[in-house]
Structures are given as C-alpha cells and as structure tokens.
Design a protein around this motif. Structure first.
Motif: not given
Length: 210
Positions: A51-52, A78-79, A103-105, A121-123
């Motif tokens: 979902e996130f 970049v997201f 951030i930690d997705m 993750s994104c980060s």
C-alpha cells in the motif's frame, strides 16, 4: 503476453543512469505495488508495504560527481509522492511514522539477471545505483540505524520529492542521506541519515563432540 518486467517503461525516468539500472528499480517497485499478502481467512489483503509503495513514483536515477569532491561519484535516486488522507495523523498532517516508512520503504526483485538487487529501500537505492553503474554489482546490507529529523508538516495534496544520495560506501558500512522536500510549499519536511552494514558470512557450525 509479455512478462511483467518487459512492460516496464523507463522513458519517463530522468537521470543519466543506464536503462538497465532504471529498469531494475522500476520493476522492483512495480512488483511491490501488485503484491498481496495471504490471510487464513482468505480475505484479499494488499499488504501494508504494498500500500505504501503504491504511493511512490520513481522520477530520477543518476550517478553524479559529488559537489564537494568532484573526483568522487554519488548515486542519486528521486521518488515522488502526493500526500493523501490515508497518510495523515490526528492533526491532519503527514504522520511521522508514514514518512519514516516512505524513507525506509523496501522494494525487492528476484529477476535472474538482477544479482545486484536483493532488498533495498528508497534511502538505500542510490547504493545499488552507484554500485551497479560503476562496478556492475550493487551490494546491500541490513539497517543499523535510521536517524530522522522532522522539519515541517505536510498537508493533503502536497507533492513530495524524496531525494536520496549516497554518503559513504565502505567494505562493511554503507550510508546514505535522504531529504523529503515539499515542492508545493517549497520547504524541507524531513531529513535522514540511513546506515547499513554488510553482514558477515555465517560461520560453519562446529561438529558436536561425541
């Protein structure tokens, strides 16, 4: 019918990284968006993480000279996300836990040609980008710490840019910086430093003594 990974369009992703590197991140993100979690009741459940992930759009993947040290390179990913009602706290602003999850997705891939991506993750995605672009292989570790500073609130409809860059890539420690910018209101929402450690190879267990 084409495999899902063959349907990924990288043309809308900016940046100087190769199409293969962009494809890897996009296909990972897409696989997370369409994942489901099994429940004993049989009731369909998309899953918290999926979902996130559905809120995120990948917009840039690059490898650039560091501004402070041009002889060094940094990965940059970049997201984008738009704040909606499901992300709010009781005060009607973006929930801090939701922001931390962005951030930690974690996104993952199991494509056979992607030995580079395990889980990222994104980060930490710029770690993969820099490794895959310079050495042909991205290395990921496990989270050791995630330090977030919250600077300003974000409201429903605000457009966010989640800007992730590498800091250091050592043999064991890998660190990145993440900045979440509110491009609607022109202010910084949060900044974070994420440190990962490459785990040691498990030691062979000693034979039990007779």
């Amino acid at each position: 019918m084409k495999p899902e990974s063959d349907c990924v369009d990288t043309s809308q992703v900016e940046g100087n990284a190769s199409s293969a590197v962009k494809h890897a991140l996009l296909s990972s993100l897409q696989s997370m968006k369409t994942s489901h979690v099994s429940r004993p009741t049989g009731k369909p459940f998309r899953g918290f993480e999926a979902e996130f992930t559905s809120w995120l759009q990948l917009t840039e993947v690059s490898v650039l000279p560091k501004a402070e040290e041009p002889e060094k390179l940094e990965g940059r990913v970049v997201f984008e996300a738009t704040v909606d009602e499901d992300m709010l706290n009781f005060a009607g602003t973006l929930h801090g836990g939701c922001l931390a999850m962005m951030i930690d997705m974690h996104v993952s891939s199991t494509h056979f040609w992607l030995e580079l991506i395990r889980i990222c993750s994104c980060s930490t995605s710029p770690i993969y980008v820099l490794g895959a672009s310079t050495s042909g292989r991205g290395v990921f570790g496990v989270s050791q710490s995630l330090n977030i500073v919250y600077h300003s609130p974000a409201l429903t409809g605000d457009k966010l840019h989640i800007v992730n860059t590498t800091l250091t890539l050592g043999s064991r420690a890998l660190s990145t910086r993440c900045e979440v910018w509110n491009v609607t209101r022109h202010r910084l929402v949060a900044s974070a430093v994420h440190i990962n450690m490459v785990p040691s190879e498990p030691k062979a267990s000693k034979s039990a003594k007779l």
